[in-house]
Design an enzyme around this catalytic site. Structure first.
Site, PDB file in Angstrom:
ATOM      1  N   TYR A  73      -1.786  -0.951  10.578  1.00  0.00           N
ATOM      2  CA  TYR A  73      -1.954  -1.395   9.183  1.00  0.00           C
ATOM      3  C   TYR A  73      -0.745  -0.977   8.343  1.00  0.00           C
ATOM      4  O   TYR A  73      -0.162  -1.782   7.598  1.00  0.00           O
ATOM      5  CB  TYR A  73      -3.236  -0.777   8.629  1.00  0.00           C
ATOM      6  CG  TYR A  73      -3.468  -0.981   7.153  1.00  0.00           C
ATOM      7  CD1 TYR A  73      -4.045  -2.154   6.675  1.00  0.00           C
ATOM      8  CD2 TYR A  73      -3.126   0.015   6.229  1.00  0.00           C
ATOM      9  CE1 TYR A  73      -4.283  -2.330   5.312  1.00  0.00           C
ATOM     10  CE2 TYR A  73      -3.356  -0.157   4.871  1.00  0.00           C
ATOM     11  CZ  TYR A  73      -3.934  -1.330   4.417  1.00  0.00           C
ATOM     12  OH  TYR A  73      -4.163  -1.500   3.076  1.00  0.00           O
ATOM     13  N   SER A 128       0.844  -1.210   0.000  1.00  0.00           N
ATOM     14  CA  SER A 128       0.000   0.000   0.000  1.00  0.00           C
ATOM     15  C   SER A 128       0.865   1.240   0.000  1.00  0.00           C
ATOM     16  O   SER A 128       2.010   1.219   0.479  1.00  0.00           O
ATOM     17  CB  SER A 128      -0.877   0.011   1.255  1.00  0.00           C
ATOM     18  OG  SER A 128      -1.527   1.245   1.401  1.00  0.00           O
TER      19      SER A 128
END
Ligand code: NAD
Ligand code: MG
Length: 299
Positions: free
Chosen positions: A204, A191
């Site tokens: 995360y 990401s």
């Protein structure tokens, strides 16, 4: 295609609509079937050209969002697919399996919770036995829950996020090595959060940075065996992850608007990156993280 259609198709600002999603919430993991507005996973647009003919792929998180778009694209490129997802996502998975079968390819449904070590290994062995082997792995499953204050981040949330997002990649990759021969590929979904962690997603984002490091290290370890490892780093993509606690509710209407393109990405816009990294045409590309993020600068 008319000249106007051609111009729209080629212009990345307007090729997909600028969306302003309403506030909404679904329990984790969320369903594409209930997302407002719905997403484009390429059902009506992705055209294959035989780039993955005869390949046998295991894709995790393949029921919805990015994983679903990758599964549809892989099938239209000629691959058979084993789809992993959580049991409660069966509705989304059945839809994707239908699209795969319409492309004349096999879809093997393998629901399992990847937070569990044995489940990771079982999914790999069932995928290989059902598909008659395995030569493409896409580690895409991921969990993202927004927690603004570290004091409120539970030990369990931290641990499960690491279990699903990075430890499962280690376990699945390790189990898959028994099946992956020369010419096989692994693509991991990381990401933009790996480089630009949001203050409410520190747990995360930390897993996504770990995925980048794991991918670059494994690429070197497996290169001599003819197995290529790469990663794809999406920016803000409209998927069920965002409405199942992935973002604060108030952030949803503005989701993706701060990118240079000014809009959120659609899952199908990720598919060509995964196809490229899985196809033999990327034979000299290893340890790369391909950013698909609407123009956000990355290191
Ligand atoms: P998504 O919700 O459609 O897909 C995530 C999938 O992960 C779920 O469908 C689910 O099947 C799977 N999953 C979650 N917990 C699991 C568990 N315990 N066991 C097995 N499977 C589990 O959302 P998405 O945005 O398409 O996410 C796909 C990947 O893309 C994730 O790794 C996510 O972190 C990453 N990503 C998404 C964005 C974005 O903006 N949507 C941005 C960067 C990275
Ligand atoms: Mg899902």
């Amino acid at each position: 295609m008319t000249e106007h259609d051609q111009l729209t198709f080629c212009n990345p600002v307007i090729r997909f609509p600028e969306i302003t999603p309403p506030r909404q919430s679904q329990p984790e993991p969320g369903l594409d079937a209930e997302l407002i507005p719905g997403t484009d996973r390429g059902e009506h647009s992705y055209r294959g050209t035989g780039r993955l003919e005869g390949r046998r792929a295991l894709i995790t998180g393949a029921d919805s969002g990015i994983g679903a778009a990758v599964a549809i694209a892989f099938a239209r490129e000629g691959a058979d697919i084993a789809l992993n997802y959580l049991p409660e996502e069966n509705e989304d998975a059945e839809h994707v399996a239908g699209v795969i079968e319409s492309a004349g390819r096999r879809a093997v449904l393998l629901p399992a919770d990847l937070a569990d070590a044995d489940a990771c290994r079982r999914v790999v062995s069932e995928a290989a036995s059902e598909l008659g082997g395995l030569d493409a792995l896409v580690n895409n499953a991921g969990k993202q829950v927004s927690v603004p204050r570290l004091e409120d981040l539970s030990d369990e949330e931290w641990t499960t996020t690491f279990d699903v997002n990075i430890t499962a990649i280690f376990r699945i990759t390790q189990a898959a090595l028994e099946h992956l021969g020369p010419g096989s590929t692994i693509v991991n979904t990381t990401s933009v959060q790996a480089y630009e962690p949001s203050p409410h997603l520190v747990h995360y984002a930390s897993t996504k940075a770990a995925i980048n490091a794991f991918s670059k290290g494994m690429a070197q370890q497996l290169a001599p065996r003819g197995i290529r490892v790469n990663a794809v780093a999406p920016g803000p993509i409209w998927t069920p992850l965002q409405v199942s606690a992935g973002q604060p509710q108030d952030a949803l209407p503005e989701f993706g608007k701060s990118t240079p393109l000014g809009r959120a990405g659609q899952p199908t816009e990720l598919a060509p990156a995964f196809v490229f990294l899985t196809s033999p045409e990327s034979s000299y590309v290893l340890g790369e993280t391909l950013n698909v993020n609407g123009g956000m600068p990355t290191p």
